[in-house]
Design a protein around this motif. Structure first.
Motif, PDB file in Angstrom:
ATOM      1  N   ASP A   1     121.591  82.873  71.659  1.00  0.00           N
ATOM      2  CA  ASP A   1     121.997  84.117  72.307  1.00  0.00           C
ATOM      3  C   ASP A   1     122.909  83.845  73.496  1.00  0.00           C
ATOM      4  OD1 ASP A   1     120.402  86.058  70.777  1.00  0.00           O
ATOM      5  OD2 ASP A   1     118.694  84.994  71.642  1.00  0.00           O
ATOM      6  N   SER A   2     123.782  84.795  73.777  1.00  0.00           N
ATOM      7  CA  SER A   2     124.676  84.673  74.927  1.00  0.00           C
ATOM      8  C   SER A   2     123.952  85.128  76.194  1.00  0.00           C
ATOM      9  CB  SER A   2     125.923  85.521  74.721  1.00  0.00           C
ATOM     10  OG  SER A   2     125.586  86.902  74.803  1.00  0.00           O
ATOM     11  N   LEU A   3     124.568  84.891  77.325  1.00  0.00           N
ATOM     12  CA  LEU A   3     123.974  85.311  78.588  1.00  0.00           C
ATOM     13  C   LEU A   3     123.934  86.835  78.720  1.00  0.00           C
ATOM     14  CD1 LEU A   3     125.383  82.825  81.255  1.00  0.00           C
ATOM     15  CD2 LEU A   3     123.055  82.976  80.355  1.00  0.00           C
ATOM     16  N   ALA A   4     124.745  87.526  77.952  1.00  0.00           N
ATOM     17  CA  ALA A   4     124.768  88.985  78.032  1.00  0.00           C
ATOM     18  C   ALA A   4     123.424  89.593  77.649  1.00  0.00           C
ATOM     19  CB  ALA A   4     125.866  89.545  77.141  1.00  0.00           C
ATOM     20  N   THR A   5     122.616  88.855  76.891  1.00  0.00           N
ATOM     21  CA  THR A   5     121.304  89.363  76.471  1.00  0.00           C
ATOM     22  C   THR A   5     120.172  88.789  77.313  1.00  0.00           C
ATOM     23  OG1 THR A   5     120.935  87.587  74.859  1.00  0.00           O
ATOM     24  CG2 THR A   5     122.166  89.520  74.108  1.00  0.00           C
ATOM     25  N   ALA A   6     120.485  87.977  78.306  1.00  0.00           N
ATOM     26  CA  ALA A   6     119.462  87.230  79.033  1.00  0.00           C
ATOM     27  C   ALA A   6     118.942  87.983  80.254  1.00  0.00           C
ATOM     28  CB  ALA A   6     120.013  85.879  79.479  1.00  0.00           C
ATOM     29  N   THR A   7     117.656  87.784  80.521  1.00  0.00           N
ATOM     30  CA  THR A   7     117.068  88.151  81.802  1.00  0.00           C
ATOM     31  C   THR A   7     116.927  86.870  82.607  1.00  0.00           C
ATOM     32  OG1 THR A   7     115.848  90.067  80.968  1.00  0.00           O
ATOM     33  CG2 THR A   7     115.017  89.036  82.978  1.00  0.00           C
ATOM     34  N   VAL A   8     117.500  86.847  83.784  1.00  0.00           N
ATOM     35  CA  VAL A   8     117.462  85.676  84.656  1.00  0.00           C
ATOM     36  C   VAL A   8     116.506  85.966  85.808  1.00  0.00           C
ATOM     37  CG1 VAL A   8     118.798  84.067  86.056  1.00  0.00           C
ATOM     38  CG2 VAL A   8     119.848  85.148  84.046  1.00  0.00           C
ATOM     39  N   GLY A   9     115.494  85.130  85.950  1.00  0.00           N
ATOM     40  CA  GLY A   9     114.516  85.307  87.003  1.00  0.00           C
ATOM     41  C   GLY A   9     114.735  84.307  88.122  1.00  0.00           C
ATOM     42  N   PHE A  10     114.793  84.804  89.350  1.00  0.00           N
ATOM     43  CA  PHE A  10     115.043  83.949  90.510  1.00  0.00           C
ATOM     44  C   PHE A  10     113.767  83.787  91.320  1.00  0.00           C
ATOM     45  CE2 PHE A  10     119.084  85.860  89.382  1.00  0.00           C
ATOM     46  CZ  PHE A  10     119.941  84.757  89.392  1.00  0.00           C
TER      47      PHE A  10
ATOM     48  N   PHE B   1     125.936  85.103  87.192  1.00  0.00           N
ATOM     49  CA  PHE B   1     125.228  85.566  85.990  1.00  0.00           C
ATOM     50  C   PHE B   1     125.540  87.032  85.703  1.00  0.00           C
ATOM     51  CE2 PHE B   1     122.285  81.920  86.649  1.00  0.00           C
ATOM     52  CZ  PHE B   1     122.247  81.444  85.344  1.00  0.00           C
ATOM     53  N   ARG B   2     125.633  87.828  86.754  1.00  0.00           N
ATOM     54  CA  ARG B   2     125.897  89.255  86.579  1.00  0.00           C
ATOM     55  C   ARG B   2     127.255  89.478  85.928  1.00  0.00           C
ATOM     56  NH1 ARG B   2     125.711  91.737  92.017  1.00  0.00           N
ATOM     57  NH2 ARG B   2     127.987  91.778  91.943  1.00  0.00           N
ATOM     58  N   ALA B   3     128.213  88.602  86.227  1.00  0.00           N
ATOM     59  CA  ALA B   3     129.538  88.735  85.630  1.00  0.00           C
ATOM     60  C   ALA B   3     129.500  88.552  84.115  1.00  0.00           C
ATOM     61  CB  ALA B   3     130.497  87.715  86.253  1.00  0.00           C
ATOM     62  N   PHE B   4     128.465  87.873  83.620  1.00  0.00           N
ATOM     63  CA  PHE B   4     128.318  87.680  82.177  1.00  0.00           C
ATOM     64  C   PHE B   4     127.482  88.782  81.537  1.00  0.00           C
ATOM     65  CE2 PHE B   4     129.867  83.592  83.350  1.00  0.00           C
ATOM     66  CZ  PHE B   4     130.395  83.015  82.208  1.00  0.00           C
TER      67      PHE B   4
ATOM     68  N   SER C   1     111.477  86.434  81.679  1.00  0.00           N
ATOM     69  CA  SER C   1     112.773  85.789  81.922  1.00  0.00           C
ATOM     70  C   SER C   1     113.145  84.799  80.827  1.00  0.00           C
ATOM     71  CB  SER C   1     112.759  85.071  83.271  1.00  0.00           C
ATOM     72  OG  SER C   1     112.597  85.982  84.327  1.00  0.00           O
ATOM     73  N   ASP C   2     114.417  84.813  80.458  1.00  0.00           N
ATOM     74  CA  ASP C   2     114.957  83.826  79.529  1.00  0.00           C
ATOM     75  C   ASP C   2     115.437  82.588  80.276  1.00  0.00           C
ATOM     76  OD1 ASP C   2     114.953  85.522  77.015  1.00  0.00           O
ATOM     77  OD2 ASP C   2     116.136  86.771  78.370  1.00  0.00           O
ATOM     78  N   VAL C   3     115.871  82.778  81.510  1.00  0.00           N
ATOM     79  CA  VAL C   3     116.292  81.686  82.388  1.00  0.00           C
ATOM     80  C   VAL C   3     115.558  81.867  83.708  1.00  0.00           C
ATOM     81  CG1 VAL C   3     118.218  80.562  83.579  1.00  0.00           C
ATOM     82  CG2 VAL C   3     118.578  81.597  81.310  1.00  0.00           C
ATOM     83  N   VAL C   4     114.901  80.815  84.176  1.00  0.00           N
ATOM     84  CA  VAL C   4     114.199  80.862  85.458  1.00  0.00           C
ATOM     85  C   VAL C   4     114.899  79.892  86.407  1.00  0.00           C
ATOM     86  CG1 VAL C   4     112.035  80.425  86.682  1.00  0.00           C
ATOM     87  CG2 VAL C   4     111.999  81.472  84.404  1.00  0.00           C
ATOM     88  N   VAL C   5     115.424  80.421  87.509  1.00  0.00           N
ATOM     89  CA  VAL C   5     116.136  79.613  88.496  1.00  0.00           C
ATOM     90  C   VAL C   5     115.252  79.450  89.724  1.00  0.00           C
ATOM     91  CG1 VAL C   5     118.191  79.424  89.942  1.00  0.00           C
ATOM     92  CG2 VAL C   5     118.357  80.485  87.670  1.00  0.00           C
ATOM     93  N   VAL C   6     114.865  78.202  90.004  1.00  0.00           N
ATOM     94  CA  VAL C   6     114.009  77.912  91.148  1.00  0.00           C
ATOM     95  C   VAL C   6     114.880  77.380  92.282  1.00  0.00           C
ATOM     96  CG1 VAL C   6     112.033  76.585  92.003  1.00  0.00           C
ATOM     97  CG2 VAL C   6     112.090  77.351  89.613  1.00  0.00           C
ATOM     98  N   SER C   7     114.968  78.155  93.363  1.00  0.00           N
ATOM     99  CA  SER C   7     115.722  77.698  94.528  1.00  0.00           C
ATOM    100  C   SER C   7     114.911  77.848  95.808  1.00  0.00           C
ATOM    101  CB  SER C   7     117.051  78.450  94.647  1.00  0.00           C
ATOM    102  OG  SER C   7     116.830  79.839  94.815  1.00  0.00           O
ATOM    103  N   ALA C   8     113.618  78.088  95.673  1.00  0.00           N
ATOM    104  CA  ALA C   8     112.754  78.246  96.841  1.00  0.00           C
ATOM    105  C   ALA C   8     112.649  76.930  97.602  1.00  0.00           C
ATOM    106  CB  ALA C   8     111.366  78.704  96.407  1.00  0.00           C
TER     107      ALA C   8
END
Length: 339
Positions: free
Chosen positions: A150-159, A173-176, A212-219
């Protein structure tokens, strides 16, 4: 015009730069300092050389300042990290009134890393690359057993964390066309303002991981965030989800992460921050588990923010703050003032 420490004379300030990342930018950094500042560049890996240089120092540029270094620097007025992290600066050992400051500018480079890692892993490019090295065309156009992606257009990204890094990543990510959600310790992110689907506190972490399909950990790493994502949390992630850690390694429990990846409980991970770092030099295992044997992990050596642009902007910030110190002006990006 800056001068060498040996020719200090009536210099406004004496500055010791003990961060090897700034060495390639020495000329630009010194040119940006006010006239009369003396600068020395001891080998950051040589503790004795750094301590000797600190004897007359007013300013230390380094993300590391131990009690021993403080003891060697009776005149120290400012410790300026060439990055955001100040956890290796022993603030309690500094003389009262000593300022600790930091700088950022890593978010653009790190956002590029996060976005490219998400695409690389989510689209299966890493897997396809390895297959084609052996002449195997791992694509549903040639092999019906190959999975559709799947492309990023269908993804939920969790921060997990939504400071400078998370916010900049979300812009890309929002731009995609992706959907975004975020949790923070204080829960102070305005979802509508940031154009997120929702935001919450760490109490909502489970919901974020489940959706989330992508989980970004930056804490950042703290007592509260150490092991924030453990076995129970990883078990709530989707089996094809991608985890990207650019915060600090121990925010995600190492053993639990290794098991989740090796057992395919989650899809893949991009790890740029680690559990062990070389005590010296540039060799050493990054963890206590053999992540290098897994084929669903992208491993990088804490390099996501390391671009020339990052450190050129940081050098400019530090030079500007030193100029403010010399002029008796208020400093920017102050983390703490020793008491």
């Amino acid at each position: 015009m800056t001068t060498d420490k040996d020719a200090k004379g009536d210099n406004v300030l004496t500055v010791v730069v003990a961060d090897s990342n700034l060495a390639p930018l020495r000329a630009e950094f010194e040119a940006a300092l006010p006239s009369g500042v003396a600068v020395s560049w001891p080998d950051a890996g040589n503790a004795g050389a750094v301590e000797a240089a600190l004897v007359d120092a007013d300013v230390l540029v380094s993300g590391v300042c131990s009690a021993r270094m403080t003891a060697a620097a009776p005149r120290l007025r400012l410790v300026h990290a060439a990055g955001a992290g100040t956890e290796k600066i022993d603030i309690g050992s500094l003389a009262p009134g000593t300022v600790v400051a930091h700088t950022f500018h890593h978010e653009d480079s790190m956002a590029e890393y996060v976005l490219s890692s998400a695409i690389l892993l989510r689209r299966g490019f890493l897997r396809q690359h390895r297959a084609l090295l052996h002449g195997e065309w791992d694509s549903p156009a040639y092999d019906p057993r190959s999975p559709w992606v799947d492309s990023l257009a269908t993804a939920t990204v969790g921060f997990v964390g939504f400071g400078h890094i998370g916010a900049r990543c979300w812009e890309l990510f929002r731009a995609f066309g992706a959907r975004g959600v975020a949790v923070t310790r204080r829960g102070d992110v305005d979802a509508a303002d940031r154009r997120l689907a929702w935001s919450g506190t760490v109490d909502d972490l489970g919901t974020l991981l489940e959706t989330s399909d992508v989980v970004v950990v930056s804490a950042p790493l703290s007592e509260a965030t150490t092991g924030l994502i453990g076995a129970a949390e990883l078990s709530r992630m989707r089996p094809d989800a991608v985890l990207i850690n650019v915060g600090r390694g121990p925010v995600v429990d190492e053993g639990a992460l290794y098991r989740a990846l090796s057992e395919r409980a989650i899809g893949a991970a991009a790890l740029d921050v680690w559990y062990r770092y070389p005590p010296g030099g540039h060799t050493g295992a990054p963890g206590n588990h053999p992540f290098e044997k897994l084929d669903n992990v992208l491993m990088t050596p804490h390099s996501s923010g390391l671009t020339r642009e990052t450190f050129a902007r940081r050098a400019a910030d530090i030079a500007a703050n030193i100029g403010r110190l010399a002029a008796g002006e208020e400093l920017r990006d102050v983390v703490a003032v020793a008491r």
